[in-house]
Scaffold this motif. Structure first.
Motif, PDB file in Angstrom:
ATOM      1  N   ASP A 160       6.983   3.747   0.833  1.00 32.88           N
ATOM      2  CA  ASP A 160       7.803   4.590   1.700  1.00 32.88           C
ATOM      3  C   ASP A 160       7.641   4.187   3.170  1.00 32.88           C
ATOM      4  N   ALA A 161       6.422   3.862   3.573  1.00 34.59           N
ATOM      5  CA  ALA A 161       6.180   3.400   4.940  1.00 34.59           C
ATOM      6  C   ALA A 161       6.873   2.060   5.178  1.00 34.59           C
ATOM      7  N   GLU A 162       6.857   1.180   4.175  1.00 33.30           N
ATOM      8  CA  GLU A 162       7.534  -0.116   4.307  1.00 33.30           C
ATOM      9  C   GLU A 162       9.044   0.082   4.458  1.00 33.30           C
ATOM     10  N   THR A 185       4.615   0.202  -5.019  1.00 32.54           N
ATOM     11  CA  THR A 185       3.299   0.815  -4.944  1.00 32.54           C
ATOM     12  C   THR A 185       3.051   1.536  -6.264  1.00 32.54           C
ATOM     13  N   THR A 238      10.601   6.255  -7.871  1.00 35.21           N
ATOM     14  CA  THR A 238       9.518   6.124  -8.841  1.00 35.21           C
ATOM     15  C   THR A 238      10.128   5.791 -10.194  1.00 35.21           C
ATOM     16  N   VAL A 290       1.838   4.372  -8.562  1.00 32.78           N
ATOM     17  CA  VAL A 290       1.584   5.772  -8.227  1.00 32.78           C
ATOM     18  C   VAL A 290       1.027   6.598  -9.381  1.00 32.78           C
ATOM     19  N   ARG A 303       6.353   3.035  -7.659  1.00 35.76           N
ATOM     20  CA  ARG A 303       7.367   3.482  -6.699  1.00 35.76           C
ATOM     21  C   ARG A 303       7.898   2.210  -6.063  1.00 35.76           C
ATOM     22  N   ALA A 306       0.815  -1.218   0.000  1.00 34.87           N
ATOM     23  CA  ALA A 306       0.000   0.000   0.000  1.00 34.87           C
ATOM     24  C   ALA A 306       0.849   1.268   0.000  1.00 34.87           C
ATOM     25  N   ASP A 307       1.986   1.249   0.699  1.00 39.72           N
ATOM     26  CA  ASP A 307       2.814   2.450   0.822  1.00 39.72           C
ATOM     27  C   ASP A 307       4.274   2.038   0.928  1.00 39.72           C
TER      28      ASP A 307
END
Length: 132
Positions: free
Chosen positions: A79-81, A120, A98, A122, A104, A76-77
């Protein structure tokens, strides 16, 4: 035909299964002490001990010797991972980037050196490609 799994062969199944449990957040299902699977909605990442190679053909694979495949997980994200995994992953190949096709992506190596890509979508086109 339906792809049901990708199998990694390792000399340390506990370490590799534990790594993928942490990366995916999915508990491994163990058939035997030599075989585990991380089940996802699209199929399984199977992890076999090098002791299982003899069941196929001795010498047919070499643990921790992959230089061509990338194991990919849609997240889902990304950057969070990346933030979540910074203290777990020892070998990041790229930080979240990206790519021209609209995903991304975060590329790193598992403990056996296999490449793993978390991505993800984008851009509108990439999002549409992976829409459920």
């Amino acid at each position: 035909m339906k792809l049901v799994s990708i199998r990694l062969i390792t000399d340390d199944i506990q370490r590799l299964a534990g790594f993928y449990e942490h990366v995916t957040g999915i508990e491994a299902s163990w058939a035997t002490p030599d075989f585990a699977e991380i089940g996802t909605s699209a199929g399984a990442l199977a992890i076999g001990s090098s002791r299982t190679v003899a069941l196929f053909a001795a010498g047919s694979v070499r643990p921790a010797d992959n230089h061509t495949a990338i194991i990919e997980f849609l997240v889902a994200d990304v950057d969070a991972e990346y933030r979540r995994l910074r203290d777990v992953v020892e070998d990041f190949v790229t930080e979240p980037t990206t790519l021209p096709w609209g995903n991304r992506s975060l590329l790193f190596r598992d403990p056996d050196g296999n490449l793993v890509n978390l991505f993800t979508p984008v851009t509108p086109r990439a999002v549409a490609k992976f829409a459920v």
